[in-house]
Write a protein that holds these residues in place. Structure first.
Motif, PDB file in Angstrom:
ATOM      1  N   ALA A 155       4.719  -3.582  -2.723  1.00  0.00           N
ATOM      2  CA  ALA A 155       5.916  -2.955  -3.274  1.00  0.00           C
ATOM      3  C   ALA A 155       6.217  -1.611  -2.620  1.00  0.00           C
ATOM      4  O   ALA A 155       7.384  -1.234  -2.478  1.00  0.00           O
ATOM      5  CB  ALA A 155       5.766  -2.779  -4.781  1.00  0.00           C
ATOM      6  N   ARG A 156       5.175  -0.891  -2.233  1.00  0.00           N
ATOM      7  CA  ARG A 156       5.351   0.419  -1.602  1.00  0.00           C
ATOM      8  C   ARG A 156       4.921   0.396  -0.139  1.00  0.00           C
ATOM      9  O   ARG A 156       4.657   1.440   0.452  1.00  0.00           O
ATOM     10  CB  ARG A 156       4.558   1.490  -2.358  1.00  0.00           C
ATOM     11  CG  ARG A 156       5.073   1.759  -3.775  1.00  0.00           C
ATOM     12  CD  ARG A 156       4.242   2.835  -4.452  1.00  0.00           C
ATOM     13  NE  ARG A 156       4.732   3.157  -5.782  1.00  0.00           N
ATOM     14  CZ  ARG A 156       5.094   4.375  -6.208  1.00  0.00           C
ATOM     15  NH1 ARG A 156       5.022   5.393  -5.390  1.00  0.00           N
ATOM     16  NH2 ARG A 156       5.522   4.570  -7.436  1.00  0.00           N
ATOM     17  N   GLY A 157       4.872  -0.798   0.435  1.00  0.00           N
ATOM     18  CA  GLY A 157       4.402  -0.944   1.808  1.00  0.00           C
ATOM     19  C   GLY A 157       5.337  -0.410   2.866  1.00  0.00           C
ATOM     20  O   GLY A 157       4.935  -0.227   4.021  1.00  0.00           O
ATOM     21  N   GLY A 158       6.583  -0.157   2.484  1.00  0.00           N
ATOM     22  CA  GLY A 158       7.539   0.397   3.439  1.00  0.00           C
ATOM     23  C   GLY A 158       7.818  -0.535   4.603  1.00  0.00           C
ATOM     24  O   GLY A 158       7.984  -1.749   4.419  1.00  0.00           O
ATOM     25  N   ASP A 159       7.827   0.024   5.791  1.00  0.00           N
ATOM     26  CA  ASP A 159       8.204  -0.740   6.985  1.00  0.00           C
ATOM     27  C   ASP A 159       7.019  -1.408   7.678  1.00  0.00           C
ATOM     28  O   ASP A 159       7.196  -2.048   8.715  1.00  0.00           O
ATOM     29  CB  ASP A 159       8.907   0.185   8.000  1.00  0.00           C
ATOM     30  CG  ASP A 159      10.239   0.700   7.480  1.00  0.00           C
ATOM     31  OD1 ASP A 159      10.855  -0.016   6.670  1.00  0.00           O
ATOM     32  OD2 ASP A 159      10.625   1.815   7.861  1.00  0.00           O
ATOM     33  N   ARG A 160       5.824  -1.275   7.137  1.00  0.00           N
ATOM     34  CA  ARG A 160       4.690  -1.869   7.830  1.00  0.00           C
ATOM     35  C   ARG A 160       4.769  -3.397   7.727  1.00  0.00           C
ATOM     36  O   ARG A 160       5.351  -3.943   6.780  1.00  0.00           O
ATOM     37  CB  ARG A 160       3.371  -1.357   7.265  1.00  0.00           C
ATOM     38  CG  ARG A 160       3.068  -1.749   5.828  1.00  0.00           C
ATOM     39  CD  ARG A 160       1.785  -1.100   5.347  1.00  0.00           C
ATOM     40  NE  ARG A 160       1.440  -1.493   3.988  1.00  0.00           N
ATOM     41  CZ  ARG A 160       0.372  -1.055   3.329  1.00  0.00           C
ATOM     42  NH1 ARG A 160      -0.460  -0.189   3.930  1.00  0.00           N
ATOM     43  NH2 ARG A 160       0.122  -1.451   2.107  1.00  0.00           N
ATOM     44  N   PRO A 161       4.193  -4.112   8.663  1.00  0.00           N
ATOM     45  CA  PRO A 161       4.235  -5.580   8.630  1.00  0.00           C
ATOM     46  C   PRO A 161       3.655  -6.119   7.334  1.00  0.00           C
ATOM     47  O   PRO A 161       2.685  -5.578   6.797  1.00  0.00           O
ATOM     48  CB  PRO A 161       3.380  -5.989   9.838  1.00  0.00           C
ATOM     49  CG  PRO A 161       3.433  -4.815  10.758  1.00  0.00           C
ATOM     50  CD  PRO A 161       3.480  -3.602   9.863  1.00  0.00           C
ATOM     51  N   ILE A 162       4.232  -7.202   6.829  1.00  0.00           N
ATOM     52  CA  ILE A 162       3.789  -7.775   5.565  1.00  0.00           C
ATOM     53  C   ILE A 162       2.323  -8.185   5.636  1.00  0.00           C
ATOM     54  O   ILE A 162       1.597  -8.087   4.643  1.00  0.00           O
ATOM     55  CB  ILE A 162       4.678  -8.978   5.160  1.00  0.00           C
ATOM     56  CG1 ILE A 162       4.305  -9.476   3.763  1.00  0.00           C
ATOM     57  CG2 ILE A 162       4.591 -10.092   6.186  1.00  0.00           C
ATOM     58  CD1 ILE A 162       4.498  -8.474   2.658  1.00  0.00           C
ATOM     59  N   GLU A 163       1.863  -8.620   6.807  1.00  0.00           N
ATOM     60  CA  GLU A 163       0.458  -9.014   6.953  1.00  0.00           C
ATOM     61  C   GLU A 163      -0.477  -7.837   6.669  1.00  0.00           C
ATOM     62  O   GLU A 163      -1.545  -8.007   6.084  1.00  0.00           O
ATOM     63  CB  GLU A 163       0.200  -9.566   8.355  1.00  0.00           C
ATOM     64  CG  GLU A 163       0.914 -10.864   8.666  1.00  0.00           C
ATOM     65  CD  GLU A 163       2.370 -10.656   9.054  1.00  0.00           C
ATOM     66  OE1 GLU A 163       3.104 -11.661   9.149  1.00  0.00           O
ATOM     67  OE2 GLU A 163       2.776  -9.475   9.256  1.00  0.00           O
ATOM     68  N   VAL A 164      -0.063  -6.647   7.087  1.00  0.00           N
ATOM     69  CA  VAL A 164      -0.866  -5.445   6.839  1.00  0.00           C
ATOM     70  C   VAL A 164      -0.896  -5.137   5.343  1.00  0.00           C
ATOM     71  O   VAL A 164      -1.942  -4.813   4.774  1.00  0.00           O
ATOM     72  CB  VAL A 164      -0.307  -4.246   7.628  1.00  0.00           C
ATOM     73  CG1 VAL A 164      -1.053  -2.958   7.262  1.00  0.00           C
ATOM     74  CG2 VAL A 164      -0.414  -4.511   9.128  1.00  0.00           C
ATOM     75  N   SER A 165       0.265  -5.264   4.691  1.00  0.00           N
ATOM     76  CA  SER A 165       0.331  -5.007   3.255  1.00  0.00           C
ATOM     77  C   SER A 165      -0.495  -6.019   2.470  1.00  0.00           C
ATOM     78  O   SER A 165      -1.149  -5.669   1.476  1.00  0.00           O
ATOM     79  CB  SER A 165       1.789  -5.040   2.785  1.00  0.00           C
ATOM     80  OG  SER A 165       2.518  -3.959   3.332  1.00  0.00           O
ATOM     81  N   ILE A 166      -0.479  -7.267   2.893  1.00  0.00           N
ATOM     82  CA  ILE A 166      -1.272  -8.300   2.219  1.00  0.00           C
ATOM     83  C   ILE A 166      -2.759  -7.975   2.322  1.00  0.00           C
ATOM     84  O   ILE A 166      -3.495  -8.048   1.333  1.00  0.00           O
ATOM     85  CB  ILE A 166      -0.973  -9.693   2.811  1.00  0.00           C
ATOM     86  CG1 ILE A 166       0.433 -10.148   2.416  1.00  0.00           C
ATOM     87  CG2 ILE A 166      -2.017 -10.717   2.355  1.00  0.00           C
ATOM     88  CD1 ILE A 166       0.885 -11.414   3.114  1.00  0.00           C
ATOM     89  N   GLN A 167      -3.208  -7.606   3.508  1.00  0.00           N
ATOM     90  CA  GLN A 167      -4.619  -7.281   3.682  1.00  0.00           C
ATOM     91  C   GLN A 167      -5.004  -6.040   2.885  1.00  0.00           C
ATOM     92  O   GLN A 167      -6.121  -5.957   2.339  1.00  0.00           O
ATOM     93  CB  GLN A 167      -4.935  -7.090   5.172  1.00  0.00           C
ATOM     94  CG  GLN A 167      -4.893  -8.384   5.962  1.00  0.00           C
ATOM     95  CD  GLN A 167      -5.778  -9.470   5.348  1.00  0.00           C
ATOM     96  OE1 GLN A 167      -6.950  -9.246   5.042  1.00  0.00           O
ATOM     97  NE2 GLN A 167      -5.211 -10.656   5.164  1.00  0.00           N
TER      98      GLN A 167
END
Length: 269
Positions: free
Chosen positions: A160-172
């Motif tokens: 939700a607060r991951g911003g512009d980082r790749p979704i894969e990075v946010s998932i990990q």
């Protein structure tokens, strides 16, 4: 304190203990737990009267709106007052949205348990990893001291607060935080923003079957499909209140025209 006061307090504590065990069993059951979020006593009673209802979840956003606060700005005393009205209105286990746990999350949980709350969402707001884990540990320790099987639905805002980082990075990041929260004693990991198979599948794989909690925002997967994917719990946040408010707005608009209150209006209050 009189004997009557002692007996009443013992009854409250026994009731809270039993409700906590019921919520724990619901979280551990193979079936997904669907909780329809409420914001006051009458919305809680309305949902509680449905035979399908097994537990009640509060929506912090909606309670805040009811008291005139923006989401995330409601004082703790106001939040607990709103939650207590809901706890007192129903016989079901109540799991409360307690924002980020406020300044002292351990004390917040102690106070919540004191009014009969048996589970909570507490968000990390993407605080530094070690700080976020320490706050979860403090909550679990406080709940343990109170002697109930408190169900922490530990929320991470990695997506939700991951911003512009790749979704894969946010998932990990969500998996790393979630595993640490589970290791600290959380019952489930709540990951807002997990809405598609492509996001949910790796989260379930990383956290474990029956450990992921998601929000059923507009466009989300149906509960049956979430269960198939291994999701433990789905809630609906502020969207239930938004639907109710839309119905009120539409009725008001009609009444300002040539409309009348529908004859089939049920006496739910």
């Amino acid at each position: 304190m009189t004997d009557n006061d002692d007996g009443e307090q013992q009854m409250i504590e026994a009731n809270t203990t039993a409700r906590a065990q019921r919520l724990k069993a619901l979280h551990e059951a193979p079936e997904i737990l669907s909780v329809v979020n409420v914001w006051d006593a009458i919305s809680a009673r309305t949902v509680a009267e449905l035979s399908e209802t097994k537990a009640i979840a509060t929506a912090g956003h909606s309670i805040a709106a009811s008291f005139g606060y923006a989401d995330g700005t409601m004082p703790l005393d106001v939040a607990l007052d709103g939650v207590k009205r809901i706890v007192d209105a129903v016989d079901h286990p109540v799991t409360a949205d307690l924002d980020d746990g406020y300044e002292n999350p351990a004390e917040t949980i102690r106070r919540a348990i004191g009014i009969g709350v048996v589970g909570a969402n507490v968000e990390d707001r993407l605080r530094p990893f070690d700080e976020a884990v320490a706050r979860v540990q403090a909550i679990i320790s406080a709940a343990s001291d109170e002697g109930i099987a408190f169900q922490l639905n530990a929320r991470t805002d990695a997506i939700a607060r991951g911003g512009d980082r790749p979704i894969e990075v946010s998932i990990q990041d969500a998996i790393a935080r979630g595993r640490a929260f589970l290791d600290a004693g959380a019952s489930l990991v709540f990951v807002p923003g997990a809405m598609t198979r492509e996001v949910i599948e790796p989260l379930v794989e990383g956290l474990g079957h029956g450990k992921l909690s998601v929000i059923g925002a507009p466009g989300a997967l149906p509960a049956a499909e979430l269960q198939e994917l291994g999701v433990a719990r789905v809630s609906y946040g502020p969207f239930t209140q938004r639907v109710a408010l839309r119905a009120l707005r539409d009725l008001a608009s009609d009444l300002y025209g040539s409309g009348v209150v529908p004859t089939d209006t049920p006496a739910l209050n």
